[in-house]
Motif scaffolding. Sequence first.
Motif, PDB file in Angstrom:
ATOM      1  N   GLN A 104       0.823  -1.206   0.000  1.00 36.08           N
ATOM      2  CA  GLN A 104       0.000   0.000   0.000  1.00 36.08           C
ATOM      3  C   GLN A 104       0.858   1.257   0.000  1.00 36.08           C
ATOM      4  N   GLN A 105       1.957   1.232   0.747  1.00 32.82           N
ATOM      5  CA  GLN A 105       2.841   2.403   0.779  1.00 32.82           C
ATOM      6  C   GLN A 105       3.519   2.619  -0.567  1.00 32.82           C
ATOM      7  N   ILE A 106       3.909   1.543  -1.240  1.00 32.26           N
ATOM      8  CA  ILE A 106       4.496   1.696  -2.575  1.00 32.26           C
ATOM      9  C   ILE A 106       3.457   2.272  -3.529  1.00 32.26           C
ATOM     10  N   ALA A 107       2.202   1.818  -3.424  1.00 32.40           N
ATOM     11  CA  ALA A 107       1.130   2.350  -4.271  1.00 32.40           C
ATOM     12  C   ALA A 107       0.936   3.842  -4.027  1.00 32.40           C
ATOM     13  N   THR A 108       0.992   4.255  -2.761  1.00 31.70           N
ATOM     14  CA  THR A 108       0.847   5.679  -2.435  1.00 31.70           C
ATOM     15  C   THR A 108       2.001   6.481  -3.016  1.00 31.70           C
ATOM     16  N   THR A 109       3.204   5.960  -2.871  1.00 30.00           N
ATOM     17  CA  THR A 109       4.377   6.657  -3.408  1.00 30.00           C
ATOM     18  C   THR A 109       4.289   6.794  -4.918  1.00 30.00           C
TER      19      THR A 109
END
Length: 425
Positions: A104-109
């Motif tokens: 999820q954090q990679i998607a946000t980035t």
Amino acid sequence: MARFPVRCFTIAFAGWLALSGLAACGSINRNSAIAQPPPATPSPTMSPTPAVNPQLIAADNQFGFKLFSQLIQQDSEQNLMMSPTSVAIALSMLYNGASGETQQQIATTLELHGMSLEDLNQANADLKNLLENADPQVKLAIANSLWGNQEVAFKPDFIQRIQTFYDAEVETLDFTNPSVVNRINDWVDRNTEGKIPTILDEVRPDDILFLINAVYFKGEWQQAFDQANTSDRPFTLPDGSTKNHPLMSQSGNYLYQETDEFQAVSLPYGEGRLSMYVFLPQADVPLTQFSQELLSADNWDTAMTRFTRRDGTVELPRFKYEYATRLNDALKALGMPMAFDPDVADLTGLTDQDSFVNEVRHKTFIEVNEEGTEAAAVTSIGIRATSVQIPTEPFVMTVDRPFFYAIRDNESGAILFMGSVVNPE
């Protein structure tokens, strides 16, 4: 959950657009720990001129400007260059192996905003196909590879997706063999036409994976600069001092715009599908201020709609430089710290081995002269166990102070490279 022995997982990514096409460097060792994937993942649907999901282009560009902003904050005193396309593809491959909050954090980035994994992979496959077929007069190619430690078992569906959607070459090696680092660097060297000869300094036995993407670009100007018009002229450096440097000069009809903050011109390559956009801040606007205030995805999209045809003269410095940086801190600041934390990183989508991103490196090269532009980029991700009204008179745009540039595909809107020059070499 039981903890596995601490190991190191490194993903190396080389962004490049290739002059001579892709060179195969190996195949799967069928006796290795990478199992042959089942034929379950559907093949990407591609046509000779694929329509790329505009959501991916918007995401990549927005991510690119955020990352560039981080880099210029870290070091505004040197020439910078990065490939948003290159880094985004590398992180997309990493995304395929992440799970839970790490994913999820990679998607946000990456500014994915609800894109499914399938949509992301298909869009990246379409983008690769589109860019490599953009202009027959421009040499442009994208290559991916996966290098695994033969002692580690990887998830077959992860390998399948990387092969299917990213056209990655896959090979497993004995990471205790000192020759492995040369093997991987040789692949990078070939796939950047020798412009970026190395991405790795070492391969350790506790490394478990390198994901490499390479992008190489070479394009001739649609209207070449006449070398007879190139002359040494003063270029103002950030500290106010000047140096004499060759400035190329040409006159013609250009896509151009001018505001209170900057002048900008589009210099097309080949048939005009790809262009370099040069933004020159006004003399009283520092490049760092220009970058922070004006170079956002929204402002970029607005600027792209305000170019109009106008006669004028462009004076542009020749320049050639390399840039290398470690992206760990920038990517953490942009929203993906968990991937770098050995205590919480969740990369179970690629292996049951506990692992985390150890290092993300990015290397770029560019040369701009009278004939055109040659550029390359490499990104390495390392994972270690526990990535206005227009006047009609001709304009004069003399690029004799720090400036920003970007190489863009004018059909899809994808930004292949962006950079700033504070001291042309």
